[in-house]
Design an enzyme around this catalytic site. Structure first.
Site, PDB file in Angstrom:
ATOM      1  N   HIS A 216      49.657 -63.098  -7.823  1.00 48.88           N
ATOM      2  CA  HIS A 216      51.042 -63.532  -8.073  1.00 48.88           C
ATOM      3  C   HIS A 216      51.769 -62.554  -9.016  1.00 48.88           C
ATOM      4  O   HIS A 216      52.264 -62.943 -10.071  1.00 48.88           O
ATOM      5  CB  HIS A 216      51.095 -64.954  -8.648  1.00 48.88           C
ATOM      6  CG  HIS A 216      52.447 -65.605  -8.466  1.00 48.88           C
ATOM      7  ND1 HIS A 216      52.615 -66.939  -8.210  1.00 48.88           N
ATOM      8  CD2 HIS A 216      53.698 -65.087  -8.491  1.00 48.88           C
ATOM      9  CE1 HIS A 216      53.900 -67.221  -8.099  1.00 48.88           C
ATOM     10  NE2 HIS A 216      54.586 -66.095  -8.267  1.00 48.88           N
TER      11      HIS A 216
ATOM     12  N   ARG B  13      55.592 -68.517  -1.677  1.00 48.92           N
ATOM     13  CA  ARG B  13      54.818 -69.482  -2.450  1.00 48.92           C
ATOM     14  C   ARG B  13      53.565 -69.839  -1.667  1.00 48.92           C
ATOM     15  O   ARG B  13      53.581 -69.870  -0.436  1.00 48.92           O
ATOM     16  CB  ARG B  13      55.626 -70.771  -2.691  1.00 48.92           C
ATOM     17  CG  ARG B  13      56.634 -70.697  -3.806  1.00 48.92           C
ATOM     18  CD  ARG B  13      55.974 -70.609  -5.175  1.00 48.92           C
ATOM     19  NE  ARG B  13      56.946 -70.548  -6.253  1.00 48.92           N
ATOM     20  CZ  ARG B  13      57.400 -69.416  -6.799  1.00 48.92           C
ATOM     21  NH1 ARG B  13      56.957 -68.256  -6.354  1.00 48.92           N
ATOM     22  NH2 ARG B  13      58.266 -69.434  -7.786  1.00 48.92           N
TER      23      ARG B  13
HETATM   24  P1  NDP Z   1      67.088 -66.894  -2.123  1.00 58.54           P
HETATM   25  O1  NDP Z   1      67.466 -68.292  -2.462  1.00 58.54           O
HETATM   26  O2  NDP Z   1      68.061 -65.800  -2.403  1.00 58.54           O
HETATM   27  O3  NDP Z   1      66.726 -66.811  -0.557  1.00 58.54           O
HETATM   28  C1  NDP Z   1      66.002 -67.801   0.089  1.00 58.54           C
HETATM   29  C2  NDP Z   1      66.113 -67.560   1.585  1.00 58.54           C
HETATM   30  O4  NDP Z   1      65.293 -68.513   2.264  1.00 58.54           O
HETATM   31  C3  NDP Z   1      67.542 -67.761   2.126  1.00 58.54           C
HETATM   32  O5  NDP Z   1      67.804 -66.815   3.112  1.00 58.54           O
HETATM   33  C4  NDP Z   1      67.472 -69.161   2.738  1.00 58.54           C
HETATM   34  O6  NDP Z   1      68.410 -69.365   3.785  1.00 58.54           O
HETATM   35  C5  NDP Z   1      66.071 -69.144   3.281  1.00 58.54           C
HETATM   36  N1  NDP Z   1      65.587 -70.505   3.540  1.00 58.54           N
HETATM   37  C6  NDP Z   1      65.421 -71.520   2.679  1.00 58.54           C
HETATM   38  N2  NDP Z   1      64.985 -72.629   3.326  1.00 58.54           N
HETATM   39  C7  NDP Z   1      64.887 -72.281   4.631  1.00 58.54           C
HETATM   40  C8  NDP Z   1      64.517 -72.992   5.809  1.00 58.54           C
HETATM   41  N3  NDP Z   1      64.163 -74.278   5.772  1.00 58.54           N
HETATM   42  N4  NDP Z   1      64.561 -72.329   6.981  1.00 58.54           N
HETATM   43  C9  NDP Z   1      64.931 -71.043   7.043  1.00 58.54           C
HETATM   44  N5  NDP Z   1      65.299 -70.304   5.958  1.00 58.54           N
HETATM   45  C10 NDP Z   1      65.270 -70.934   4.778  1.00 58.54           C
HETATM   46  O7  NDP Z   1      65.707 -66.614  -2.834  1.00 58.54           O
HETATM   47  P2  NDP Z   1      65.085 -65.233  -3.342  1.00 58.54           P
HETATM   48  O8  NDP Z   1      65.204 -64.223  -2.269  1.00 58.54           O
HETATM   49  O9  NDP Z   1      65.630 -64.885  -4.676  1.00 58.54           O
HETATM   50  O10 NDP Z   1      63.559 -65.669  -3.585  1.00 58.54           O
HETATM   51  C11 NDP Z   1      62.786 -66.170  -2.504  1.00 58.54           C
HETATM   52  C12 NDP Z   1      61.482 -66.752  -3.010  1.00 58.54           C
HETATM   53  O11 NDP Z   1      60.591 -65.716  -3.393  1.00 58.54           O
HETATM   54  C13 NDP Z   1      61.562 -67.631  -4.260  1.00 58.54           C
HETATM   55  O12 NDP Z   1      61.996 -68.926  -3.955  1.00 58.54           O
HETATM   56  C14 NDP Z   1      60.143 -67.609  -4.785  1.00 58.54           C
HETATM   57  O13 NDP Z   1      59.406 -68.686  -4.228  1.00 58.54           O
HETATM   58  C15 NDP Z   1      59.597 -66.281  -4.259  1.00 58.54           C
HETATM   59  N6  NDP Z   1      59.332 -65.325  -5.352  1.00 58.54           N
HETATM   60  C16 NDP Z   1      58.054 -64.864  -5.527  1.00 58.54           C
HETATM   61  C17 NDP Z   1      57.765 -63.940  -6.478  1.00 58.54           C
HETATM   62  C18 NDP Z   1      56.403 -63.366  -6.610  1.00 58.54           C
HETATM   63  O14 NDP Z   1      56.130 -62.598  -7.534  1.00 58.54           O
HETATM   64  N7  NDP Z   1      55.495 -63.666  -5.695  1.00 58.54           N
HETATM   65  C19 NDP Z   1      58.803 -63.437  -7.394  1.00 58.54           C
HETATM   66  C20 NDP Z   1      60.105 -63.951  -7.121  1.00 58.54           C
HETATM   67  C21 NDP Z   1      60.342 -64.882  -6.138  1.00 58.54           C
HETATM   68  P3  NDP Z   1      70.009 -69.319   3.528  1.00 58.54           P
HETATM   69  O15 NDP Z   1      70.334 -67.846   3.358  1.00 58.54           O
HETATM   70  O16 NDP Z   1      70.592 -69.896   4.771  1.00 58.54           O
HETATM   71  O17 NDP Z   1      70.260 -70.121   2.291  1.00 58.54           O
HETATM   72  C1  OXD Z   2      59.384 -66.249  -9.180  1.00 57.08           C
HETATM   73  C2  OXD Z   2      57.975 -65.910  -9.278  1.00 57.08           C
HETATM   74  O1  OXD Z   2      59.711 -67.208  -8.498  1.00 57.08           O
HETATM   75  O2  OXD Z   2      57.586 -65.110 -10.155  1.00 57.08           O
HETATM   76  O3  OXD Z   2      60.208 -65.538  -9.783  1.00 57.08           O
HETATM   77  O4  OXD Z   2      57.174 -66.387  -8.487  1.00 57.08           O
END
Ligand code: NDP
Ligand code: OXD
Length: 311
Positions: free
Chosen positions: A274, A226
């Protein structure tokens, strides 16, 4: 029973058609376009819903977020107390795997340098390390990062991850604040796939870049998590000074990125709008239909957001 749909700045018509296809016999009302009876809404499919839209639906049972990141829906301070289901879907996961791999390869294989030389008709080759000598650190090691890690490992990169909690993983994993320093010290190419939460806002800043390994092709920053994760002034300065050797950004504090933003002209930066992993209406609608079927036969819906963690 009506499904309420809102898609932020994206056109709703493809979403309406895909939901109607996946959920035959259900009515779909587009917020701000169609008239609907609030009491008839049991499900809401939302992307960045306008604040207050959901609290006035007395019979709402589940909120489906049309993407993986839920910062948009969680920013509504008056959310009703019903499960929020986030998107976890192979189509989205595979798209992100493609984008991350492309960006790592772009910086490793000097795409920007060679394109610039091509424009000058200049035939000049640079030394280039083997993939096994490049270390990629996935910041946030969830659904998307774990898939990207499999591809990067298959290419030969050294891959490790950082997550909030310790857990079994198929790469070396660092966890929590204590793990961040060693994670960065071992990272040439940083791939941010973190959710935006109170803990992660602004984490991609000058101090963090200075903690990364400075050998080989790094430090390089790749962010598809993000825009709120990143300090854009620090990124600009780091690219200009060489504190960052390169970056790829798919997400920004303000989207669309304004035409007069200085980042457009930053050196060694790849910008995408994005689109690293777009939510494909057909795939997402089938996922929503599957979750509704579970809910209606009395099974719990999956991938429910933990509001206290913020993701
Ligand atoms: P998940 O919830 O599966 O994974 C999130 C990861 O981040 C987990 O490993 C979590 O740790 C870790 N995390 C969260 N908070 C912290 C912290 N404070 N310190 C360290 N690690 C942390 O999410 P996804 O993989 O499905 O998606 C990740 C992000 O990608 C989404 O939230 C979104 O913002 C972004 N995204 C962007 C897109 C784009 O087109 N640009 C499309 C889709 C998603 P833990 O394993 O311990 O819970
Ligand atoms: C998502 C994105 O979070 O598109 O899936 O950013």
């Amino acid at each position: 029973m009506t499904i309420l749909l809102t898609t932020g700045y994206h056109d709703a018509s493809a979403w309406r058609a895909a939901l109607a296809d996946a959920l035959p016999g259900r009515e779909v009302a587009v917020y701000g376009v169609d008239r609907y009876d609030p009491a008839a809404i049991r499900y809401a499919c939302t992307w960045h819903p306008p604040k207050g839209m959901l609290k006035v639906l007395p019979n709402l049972e589940v909120i489906f977020n049309l993407g993986a990141g839920v910062d948009g829906v969680l920013s509504d301070p008056e959310l009703p107390d019903v499960p929020i289901v986030r998107l976890v879907d192979d189509d989205l996961t595979e798209r992100m795997g493609e984008w991350v791999t492309l960006q790592v390869l772009n910086h490793h294989r000097g795409t920007l340098t060679y394109l610039a030389r091509q424009k000058r008709r200049e035939w000049k080759e640079d030394d280039q390390p083997a993939a096994r000598d490049v270390s990629v650190g996935l910041m946030g090691y969830g659904t998307l990062a774990a898939h990207a890690a499999r591809i990067l490992k298959a290419i030969g990169y050294r891959v490790h991850g950082w997550s909030r909690s310790d857990k079994p993983a198929d790469v070396p994993l660092f966890a929590g604040e204590a793990g961040l320093g060693p994670f960065l010290a071992a990272t040439d190419v940083l791939v941010a796939l973190l959710p935006l939460t109170a803990d992660t806002r602004g984490i991609l800043n000058a101090r963090l870049f200075a903690s990364m390994r400075r050998e080989g092709i790094g430090p390089v920053l790749i962010n598809a998590g993000r825009g709120g994760l990143q300090n854009e002034r620090d990124i600009l300065e780091a690219l200009r000074s060489g504190a960052l050797r390169g970056a790829s950004l798919d997400v920004f504090n303000t989207e669309p990125l304004p035409p007069d933003a200085s980042l457009w002209a930053a050196p060694n930066l790849i910008i995408t709008p994005h689109c690293a992993a777009v939510s494909e209406p057909g795939a997402v609608s089938r996922y929503v239909a599957g979750q509704i079927a579970r809910h209606e036969r009395g099974d719990p819906v999956e991938n429910v957001v933990d509001r206290s963690r913020g993701y």
